[in-house]
Design an enzyme around this catalytic site. Sequence first.
Site, PDB file in Angstrom:
ATOM      1  N   ASN A  26     -27.156  27.627 -55.876  1.00 56.74           N
ATOM      2  CA  ASN A  26     -28.283  28.150 -56.535  1.00 56.74           C
ATOM      3  C   ASN A  26     -28.278  29.381 -57.303  1.00 56.74           C
ATOM      4  OD1 ASN A  26     -28.261  29.571 -54.152  1.00 56.74           O
ATOM      5  ND2 ASN A  26     -30.132  29.790 -53.889  1.00 56.74           N
ATOM      6  N   HIS A  79     -30.146  25.043 -42.126  1.00 58.91           N
ATOM      7  CA  HIS A  79     -30.840  26.177 -41.429  1.00 58.91           C
ATOM      8  C   HIS A  79     -32.172  25.599 -40.865  1.00 58.91           C
ATOM      9  CE1 HIS A  79     -32.743  25.970 -45.368  1.00 58.91           C
ATOM     10  NE2 HIS A  79     -31.860  26.644 -46.068  1.00 58.91           N
ATOM     11  N   HIS A  98     -29.528  39.974 -51.486  1.00 59.66           N
ATOM     12  CA  HIS A  98     -30.492  40.432 -52.336  1.00 59.66           C
ATOM     13  C   HIS A  98     -30.682  41.943 -52.392  1.00 59.66           C
ATOM     14  CE1 HIS A  98     -32.705  36.609 -53.276  1.00 59.66           C
ATOM     15  NE2 HIS A  98     -32.354  36.440 -52.040  1.00 59.66           N
ATOM     16  N   HIS A 157     -24.311  31.860 -49.317  1.00 56.26           N
ATOM     17  CA  HIS A 157     -24.520  32.320 -50.712  1.00 56.26           C
ATOM     18  C   HIS A 157     -23.607  33.479 -51.425  1.00 56.26           C
ATOM     19  CE1 HIS A 157     -28.476  29.963 -50.926  1.00 56.26           C
ATOM     20  NE2 HIS A 157     -28.554  30.227 -49.513  1.00 56.26           N
TER      21      HIS A 157
HETATM   22  O1  DOR Z   1     -33.725  33.004 -47.293  1.00 59.01           O
HETATM   23  C1  DOR Z   1     -33.191  32.205 -48.209  1.00 59.01           C
HETATM   24  N1  DOR Z   1     -32.592  32.935 -49.277  1.00 59.01           N
HETATM   25  N2  DOR Z   1     -33.397  30.677 -48.169  1.00 59.01           N
HETATM   26  C2  DOR Z   1     -32.986  30.247 -49.122  1.00 59.01           C
HETATM   27  O2  DOR Z   1     -33.225  29.072 -49.177  1.00 59.01           O
HETATM   28  C3  DOR Z   1     -32.272  30.624 -50.439  1.00 59.01           C
HETATM   29  C4  DOR Z   1     -31.774  31.930 -49.878  1.00 59.01           C
HETATM   30  C5  DOR Z   1     -31.466  32.707 -51.324  1.00 59.01           C
HETATM   31  O3  DOR Z   1     -30.755  32.076 -51.972  1.00 59.01           O
HETATM   32  O4  DOR Z   1     -31.685  33.820 -51.398  1.00 59.01           O
HETATM   33 ZN    ZN Z   2     -29.410  29.229 -48.186  1.00 64.27          ZN
END
Ligand code: DOR
Ligand code: ZN
Length: 345
Positions: free
Chosen positions: A42, A175, A252, A16
């Site tokens: 995403n 994963h 994040h 990501h």
């Molecule tokens: O822990 C996760 N974070 N799992 C996911 O499937 C998405 C990802 C995210 O985009 O933060």
């Molecule tokens: Zn992911």
Amino acid sequence: MTDSLTLRRPDDWHLHLRDGAMLEAVLPETARHFARAIIMPNLVPPVVTAAQAAAYRERILKALPEGMDFTPLMTLYLTEETDPEDVTAAYANGIAQAVKLYPAGATTNSASGVRDFDRVRPVLEAMAAIGMPLCVHGEVTDPEIDIFDREAVFIDRVLDPIRRATPGLRVVMEHITTAEGVAYVRANPTGLGATITTHHLVINRNHILVGGIKPHYYCLPVAKRESHRLALREAAMSGDARFFLGTDSAPHVDPLKECACGCAGCFTATNTLSILAEVFEQDVRLDRLEGFTSLHGPAFYGLPPNEARITLTKGALVAYPAKIETGAGPVTVFDPGFPLHWHVS
Ligand code: DOR
Ligand code: ZN
């Protein structure tokens, strides 16, 4: 005792990068060590069409610091409205390497994902015909199903029926976190691979919950009990080419992790390779590291392995920041809970 190891430059088959200020800050953390990565779609809004993927790819390349060599491999976010022709053209033109299936509501920014799997059947059939991989977030969203069972139930209820109904569809179980996931890959010798993250090789559910809740260990699929972690380690170090690294490094900002309803995601890009070397060394399997990080993934995706090499050298403690600063706020770097000694150059 091995204290130096040269590997083909690794790739990350599940990453990501986000967008904007976050993209700018996290991209160098991956590009420093990895040659290529499969980029998750995403975003908000998601990367659904070939045109959106091409534009996102440009933004990634623009954010890449001068002198860094990195190739983003793009994915398309599967929705019930996805046009099979757009997908097949994106694959033929090299714009997208794979399609990502999120069951609606399974995880971060998955609201546009799939509710009724019959509605994506034409896309899956078109993909099977051209050999385009489907990357699957394998968790059911049924509120009746316990969060720790959601992967195993998904395999039985969703994944296996889809694969039986779509012969030739190439699938990456993303994963994986369970012994059931490992067993399903092993039982299905063709057209199936699985990525394993760095953090799922290190933590089990106790790390998240014992002695106080640890938001930076919370991700989806959530880490399971110790026997599952051991099954993942065995798979990653088995030399079986169907298992390969996908870090799922998912940044994040701290305020969104350290709060009453924290986001899912572990940010591992910064220290992933040092952690993996430590983990493979702990199990006396350093000889299998290159397959996992640098050979099995390209083989599955039909790409050549990288020609460039990296060297891992064992020495003094590896220093890495507790957090990286981003224009969007601080992001905590995954703490494996043990010291790291393998330096990457
Ligand atoms: O822990 C996760 N974070 N799992 C996911 O499937 C998405 C990802 C995210 O985009 O933060
Ligand atoms: Zn992911």
